[in-house]
Design an enzyme around this catalytic site. Structure first.
Site, PDB file in Angstrom:
ATOM      1  N   LEU A  59       0.873  -1.178   0.000  1.00  0.00           N
ATOM      2  CA  LEU A  59       0.000   0.000   0.000  1.00  0.00           C
ATOM      3  C   LEU A  59       0.907   1.223   0.000  1.00  0.00           C
ATOM      4  CD1 LEU A  59      -2.676   1.577   0.338  1.00  0.00           C
ATOM      5  CD2 LEU A  59      -2.399   1.310   2.801  1.00  0.00           C
ATOM      6  N   GLU A  60       0.658   2.111  -0.968  1.00  0.00           N
ATOM      7  CA  GLU A  60       1.443   3.338  -1.067  1.00  0.00           C
ATOM      8  C   GLU A  60       0.555   4.460  -0.515  1.00  0.00           C
ATOM      9  OE1 GLU A  60       2.259   4.300  -5.181  1.00  0.00           O
ATOM     10  OE2 GLU A  60       4.186   5.213  -4.694  1.00  0.00           O
ATOM     11  N   VAL A  61       0.945   5.039   0.603  1.00  0.00           N
ATOM     12  CA  VAL A  61       0.184   6.166   1.169  1.00  0.00           C
ATOM     13  C   VAL A  61       0.836   7.448   0.666  1.00  0.00           C
ATOM     14  CG1 VAL A  61      -0.350   7.423   3.298  1.00  0.00           C
ATOM     15  CG2 VAL A  61      -0.677   4.945   3.201  1.00  0.00           C
TER      16      VAL A  61
END
Ligand code: NAI
Length: 720
Positions: free
Chosen positions: A474-476
């Site tokens: 997951l890329e925040v």
């Protein structure tokens, strides 16, 4: 008897020995506990009042998680590694002899992780009893770290569960859960955790006086008829040869010969079967020594450590507290939205409300979630009651009802800036001021989505990868306005969804999409230069990517790809522009797999065939010529690495470690190469710069090396 890592009690002639590594959260095995282990075994061997043994763990959900991996990094010579393994063999052979020689049955009481060296230890017992705890799993995941099971696993496991099953476990590294373990004869009994030790002691006591067979053999498992059939096949040399050949072919098909560990593991199993245990153990020791210092294993361990570190990272430098998320609103229940809803309910345990445009959308989303939950029930990861409870957490609607209660809203509607801005405005009318709004856009800058927001400090990106249930990253994405509380809320919730999370700075394409674009562009440049579709895709697969760039474009959708490439070109100008070829494909109605027309041919069922040779005409390209694999992957990989370096230089990435995790877990950068930065360190920054300079001379400014690479080339300092 002084013990640091074990508790030792004798009750009614049965020694109950619990492993409890001092000052460690989990039990691991390594030279640090060998002395203690030997003391324990010696006491059992010599104490006549002890008639049987139960080995277990004092730690919750953790029997023995495997080797102490930090210790691996201290090994610099192959022989040093082999020597440690020989010590371990001596210890394990002694434990096995407690029953076979000293007539003291050994019952392994397994609750929680029983992996790697943990399973190998368990295999030395006369019998294994596992709990039905969801955390209980048994496996030999060593190949995932580029090594082989070297504590006797390649020898004892095949004898217990059969060669084919053992090879499957050893070569894939996939663990099995208790019921499956019972079915394949790996454990003898599965019991509730509450009665584990009671049952273990009873079995130990019942076994006293029955001669041990050694070799981890348990009586019952051999009685299963399927097992007998397999064994018959495996005892026949011709059948065995076939089996090994098939296993090797399947393994090479997957590894392309790029991963030495599974090959060595298979060899060790074979040597043990054909030449006996002693030769098998020696093969384990030698191969371990060789693999532990190999670049492949070091890179795989590097990725493993990095992902472990991420479990504790918050992505912020302040100590802002996350908002507790128990209710999530998901906008759009399509491919991504339905996946996000699934992991939010299933993994994170949140209540989920999905908003869709019409009842069709609602039905599609709920059907997706329900199918995913049903899969978990079929695989016995949850009971049907738990499945129902999880499904009850997810509801869907075509209006805004329920969104006013959300703690976090994740948007996954079409990739349109206006639509996303409009929805953010509507959501802000409904939600409390501290509710976080996340967009799952794959390319639109978050700051643009938040341009008219009343509270831009709570707007960020949560960029998931497809399929959401499977992909680990997951890329925040945070803008200059996003506050730490919103960031840490997204990070913590992402972890609950089972994701490894990196936090990156906002910008076109963020990190993952941004480095993907030069990678795809270069494939198009190569097409323009005469390379064939097959040659390009094959070269990248042979370098270690799971699929080649042109097949990937078909999968993602050529229209989607064209859209992203345009956004990037608008933002970065010519430096990141590919040859203008996508338009020709779209004019020719090629969208990739979804409409059955792309670089490859697809049949009515959507199954892919060979390359569609008419694609060259659509691209306006002439006949093909041969380009070497080295040229192909050299250009494509260099383009990607250079862009990753720019992301580090510009502070899009918080660290090179994040860059490696993002590329490996999000884009399939070959894990055994450790990620773009790890790889640059392997080849040397100076060599990388020289290569890019050479490519710049031949192909132009798009290859001009990032300044940070020049800096590291000069200083000689590693990037990771
Ligand atoms: P999709 O087309 O499968 O799903 C979009 C859904 O949004 C549709 O079901 C549509 O009915 C719904 N929708 C549209 N307007 C709506 C509205 N006003 N209110 C509620 N629902 C609405 O698209 P997909 O692939 O799920 O993509 C969604 C977003 O995720 C896009 O921004 C895309 O760029 C991004 N993304 C996609 C990835 C992929 O691999 N497909 C990967 C990462 C991000």
């Amino acid at each position: 008897m002084e013990l640091t890592h074990f508790s030792f009690n004798v009750d009614d002639g049965i020694a109950v020995v619990l492993l409890d590594r001092a000052e460690e959260p989990v039990n691991t095995i390594g030279p640090a506990i060998f002395d203690d282990f030997n003391t324990v075994v010696e006491r059992i061997e010599t104490d006549e009042s002890i008639k049987a043994v139960v080995f277990g763990s004092a730690k919750r959900n953790n029997f023995l998680a495997g080797a102490d991996i930090r210790f691996f990094d201290t090994i610099t010579e192959a022989e040093e590694g082999a020597a440690v393994i020989r010590q371990l063999h001596t210890l394990f052979t002694r434990i096995e002899a407690l029953h076979a020689v000293h007539d003291k049955p050994v019952v392994m009481a397994i609750d929680g992780a029983c992996l790697g060296g943990g399973l190998e230890f368990a295999l030395t017992g006369s019998m294994r009893i596992a709990t039905d705890n969801r955390k209980t799993q048994l496996g030999q995941p060593e190949v995932q770290l580029g090594i082989l099971p070297a504590g006797g696993g390649t020898q004892r496991l095949p004898k217990l569960v059969g060669i084919a099953t053992a090879l499957d476990m050893i070569l894939t590294g996939r663990p099995v859960r208790p019921h499956k373990a019972r079915k394949i004869g790996l454990v003898d009994e599965v019991v509730p955790r509450e009665v584990l030790y009671e049952v273990a002691k009873r079995r130990a006591s019942e076994s006293i006086g029955h001669l041990g067979e050694g070799g981890g053999s348990s009586f019952k498992s051999f009685l299963a008829p399927t097992h007998l059939q397999d064994l018959a096949l495996e005892q026949n040399p011709v059948g065995r040869r076939m089996l090994f050949k098939k296993a090797e072919e399947a393994m090479l098909e997957k590894t392309k010969g790029l991963y030495p560990a599974p090959q060595r593991a298979l060899e060790a199993v074979k040597i043990g079967i054909e030449q006996g245990n002693a030769a098998g153990y020696e093969a384990e020791a030698t191969f371990f020594g060789e693999l532990i210092i190999s670049p492949e294993s070091k890179a795989l361990r590097g990725i493993f450590f990095a992902s472990q570190m991420k479990k504790h990272a918050t992505g912020i430098s302040s100590n802002a507290e996350p908002k507790q998320v128990s209710k999530v609103g998901v906008l759009g229940g399509g491919l991504m939205g339905a996946g996000i809803a699934t992991v939010s309910a299933l993994k994170a345990g949140a209540t989920v409300r999905i908003k869709e445009v019409d009842t069709n959308g609602v039905e599609h989303a709920l059907r997706h979630v329900s199918r995913q939950i049903a899969k978990q029930v079929t695989r016995r990861r949850m009971t049907s009651f738990e499945g129902e409870q999880t499904m009850n957490k997810v509801t869907a609607t075509t209006n805004w009802s329920g969104f006013e209660n959300a703690d976090l809203v994740i948007e996954a509607v079409f990739e349109s800036l206006e639509l996303k801005q409009d929805l953010l405005g509507q959501v802000e009318d409904l939600i409390e001021d501290d509710v976080v709004f996340a967009s799952n856009t794959s390319s639109l800058p978050i700051s643009q989505i938040a341009a008219d927001a009343r509270h831009p400090e709570r707007v960020l990106g949560m960029h998931y990868f497809s399929p959401v249930e499977k992909m680990p990253l997951l890329e925040v994405i945070v803008t200059d306005d996003t506050d730490d509380r919103a960031t840490v809320t997204a990070v913590e919730f992402g972890k609950r969804q089972g994701k490894t999370v990196i936090v990156v700075k906002d910008g076109p394409g963020f990190y993952t999409t941004r480095i993907l674009v030069p990678y795809l562009n270069e494939a198009f440049f190569l097409l323009a230069d005469g390379a064939s579709v097959e040659a390009i895709d094959e070269a990248m697969v042979n370098w270690g990517f799971p699929v080649g760039p042109l097949l990937l474009t078909d999968e993602v959708g050529i229209d989607v790809g064209a859209h992203i490439v345009k956004i990037m070109r608008d933002a970065f100008g010519d430096r990141i522009a590919g040859p203008d070829m996508m338009a020709g494909l779209i004019e020719d109605d090629r969208k990739g797999r979804k409409n059955g027309r792309g670089f490859y041919l697809y049949n009515d069922k959507g199954e892919r065939g060979s390359v569609d040779d008419s694609v060259y005409k659509a691209l306006g390209l002439g006949p093909r010529r041969v380009l070497t694999e080295t040229e192909i992957h050299g250009r494509i990989v260099s383009a990607m690495i250079n862009e990753a370096a720019r992301c580090l230089e510009e502070g899009v990435l918080q660290s090179s470690l994040d860059g490696d995790i993002g590329a490996v877990m999000g884009l399939g950068f070959p894990p055994f190469r450790g990620g773009p930065f790890w790889w640059v360190d392997q080849v040397g920054a100076a060599n990388m710069v020289a290569k890019l300079d050479g490519l710049t001379e031949m192909y132009g400014e798009r290859f001009a090396p990032a300044q940070i690479l020049r800096d590291h080339a000069e200083s000689g300092k590693p990037l990771r």
